[in-house]
Write a protein that holds these residues in place. Structure first.
Motif, PDB file in Angstrom:
ATOM      1  N   ALA A  54       0.781  -1.633   0.112  1.00  0.00           N
ATOM      2  CA  ALA A  54      -0.262   0.321   0.115  1.00  0.00           C
ATOM      3  C   ALA A  54       0.898   0.982  -0.355  1.00  0.00           C
ATOM      4  N   PHE A  55       2.319   1.579   0.606  1.00  0.00           N
ATOM      5  CA  PHE A  55       2.739   2.556   0.317  1.00  0.00           C
ATOM      6  C   PHE A  55       3.664   2.589  -0.310  1.00  0.00           C
ATOM      7  N   HIS A  56       3.949   1.626  -0.980  1.00  0.00           N
ATOM      8  CA  HIS A  56       4.490   1.850  -2.143  1.00  0.00           C
ATOM      9  C   HIS A  56       3.959   2.338  -3.205  1.00  0.00           C
ATOM     10  N   ARG A  57       2.442   1.615  -3.083  1.00  0.00           N
ATOM     11  CA  ARG A  57       2.024   2.042  -4.904  1.00  0.00           C
ATOM     12  C   ARG A  57       1.217   3.698  -4.003  1.00  0.00           C
ATOM     13  N   GLU A  58       1.601   4.175  -3.248  1.00  0.00           N
ATOM     14  CA  GLU A  58       1.030   5.572  -2.896  1.00  0.00           C
ATOM     15  C   GLU A  58       2.719   6.661  -3.355  1.00  0.00           C
ATOM     16  N   PHE A  59       3.485   5.502  -1.979  1.00  0.00           N
ATOM     17  CA  PHE A  59       4.999   6.256  -3.467  1.00  0.00           C
ATOM     18  C   PHE A  59       6.435   5.877  -3.604  1.00  0.00           C
ATOM     19  N   PRO A  60       6.378   5.314  -4.905  1.00  0.00           N
ATOM     20  CA  PRO A  60       6.457   4.810  -5.618  1.00  0.00           C
ATOM     21  C   PRO A  60       8.501   4.797  -5.891  1.00  0.00           C
ATOM     22  N   VAL A  61       8.521   6.100  -5.672  1.00  0.00           N
ATOM     23  CA  VAL A  61       9.976   6.303  -5.738  1.00  0.00           C
ATOM     24  C   VAL A  61      10.583   6.507  -4.314  1.00  0.00           C
TER      25      VAL A  61
END
Length: 223
Positions: A54-61
């Motif tokens: 879920a976090f990576h979806r919001e902040f992929p970089v």
């Protein structure tokens, strides 16, 4: 079928049929690998995977979420400085950095998490306030997290800035995250997440829930 079980209390327990956290994904990185402390209940592993996706979806970089100690393969004490992490419910997590640097996963971690983010009572510039808030929010959103131990100054910062950091969230959601953030010493380089006893762990001894509310008016040390 989930055969893993947390046995006993977080500070006096063991782990049956522990599950290993895979070494890495696009969303996270397991560090301190030589320690062989990547074990937990299936519920803990699922919580980690759900939160990081879920976090990576919001902040992929940026730097991935980096996990230190979970538990030993069969639980029990993992070091003389850790009384918790004994029954597969705890995980140490590095704070996200503004400079996005990731640690060498094969380092044994003799220097701990490398970087302290609270100096002279203030957060350093390399503490990524926004991404750390959203990571903590993603962890709490999994619905089974009991406590997240952070440095008192880090909790104070989130108490002061949560509305600005997350204006679209409801007040109830922000308070739910803040409630789980428990001020505790020696958590200025990482936070420690602890989940509740899983439903299929009848011998797990539950910890009392933290008091209701944000806890922002009384930032005392928790246990």
């Amino acid at each position: 079928e989930d055969l893993s079980e947390a046995v006993g209390f977080y500070s006096n327990g063991s782990l049956l049929n522990g599950v290993s956290l895979p070494s890495e994904s696009p969303a996270y990185l397991k560090i301190f690998r030589p320690r062989n402390r990547e074990w937990g209940t299936q519920t803990l592993i699922n919580t980690i995977l759900g939160a990081t996706v879920a976090f990576h979806r919001e902040f992929p970089v940026g730097d991935r979420v980096q996990f230190g100690d979970l538990a030993a393969e069969f639980g029990g004490p993992i070091s003389s400085t850790h009384v918790s992490h004994q029954n597969g419910l705890d995980a140490d997590v590095a704070y996200l950095r503004a400079n996005h640097i990731e640690r060498d996963p094969n380092d044994s971690g003799k220097a701990g998490f490398d970087e302290v983010f609270v100096k002279n009572g203030r957060l350093t510039k390399n503490f990524d306030v926004k991404r750390n808030w959203f990571l903590l929010k993603a962890v709490v959103a999994q619905g089974n997290v009991a406590r997240i131990f952070v440095d008192p100054e880090i909790k104070r910062t989130f108490c002061d800035q949560n509305r600005k950091l997350d204006p679209s969230a409801t007040n109830a959601v922000r308070i739910a995250v803040l409630r789980r953030l428990r001020p505790y010493p020696n958590h200025d380089d990482h936070f420690q997440m602890r989940i509740r006893c899983p439903a299929n762990s009848p011998k797990c001894v539950a910890q009392d829930e933290p008091p209701a509310g944000s806890g922002c008016n009384d930032i005392d040390v928790d246990s």
